[in-house]
Design an enzyme around this catalytic site. Sequence first.
Site, PDB file in Angstrom:
ATOM      1  CB  ILE A  58      34.181  38.061  29.449  1.00 19.32           C
ATOM      2  CG1 ILE A  58      34.152  36.709  28.633  1.00 19.32           C
ATOM      3  CG2 ILE A  58      32.494  38.567  29.105  1.00 19.32           C
ATOM      4  CD1 ILE A  58      33.293  35.518  29.205  1.00 19.32           C
ATOM      5  CG  ASP A  59      34.345  41.599  33.291  1.00 24.46           C
ATOM      6  OD1 ASP A  59      33.207  41.351  32.684  1.00 24.46           O
ATOM      7  OD2 ASP A  59      34.540  41.207  34.589  1.00 24.46           O
ATOM      8  CB  ALA A  60      39.489  42.533  29.043  1.00 23.04           C
ATOM      9  CG  LEU A  63      36.214  47.127  31.508  1.00 22.49           C
ATOM     10  CD1 LEU A  63      37.133  46.686  32.391  1.00 22.49           C
ATOM     11  CD2 LEU A  63      35.188  48.070  31.927  1.00 22.49           C
TER      12      LEU A  63
END
Length: 80
Positions: A58-60, A63
């Site tokens: 999810i963070d990737a 980003l």
Amino acid sequence: MTNVAFVALACGIIIGLGAIGACIGIAIMGGKYLEASARQPELMNELQTKMFVLAGLIDAAFLIGVGIAMMFAFANPFVG
């Protein structure tokens, strides 16, 4: 408004919506993890591993959106 102003506005929207989506996704996933570990405590370690992998994905995605916004902000292909 000039093209540069539209690009700045678009970069803010990309980063803002990406941050909101990532926060909501991680919050929902964390809540479901707590529900699942309360139902079956013996699976807590396996669920925790899967939760951290999904949190990284999810963070990737967020980003990647930030990277695209920064590309438009600093190496803008639309300003000629």
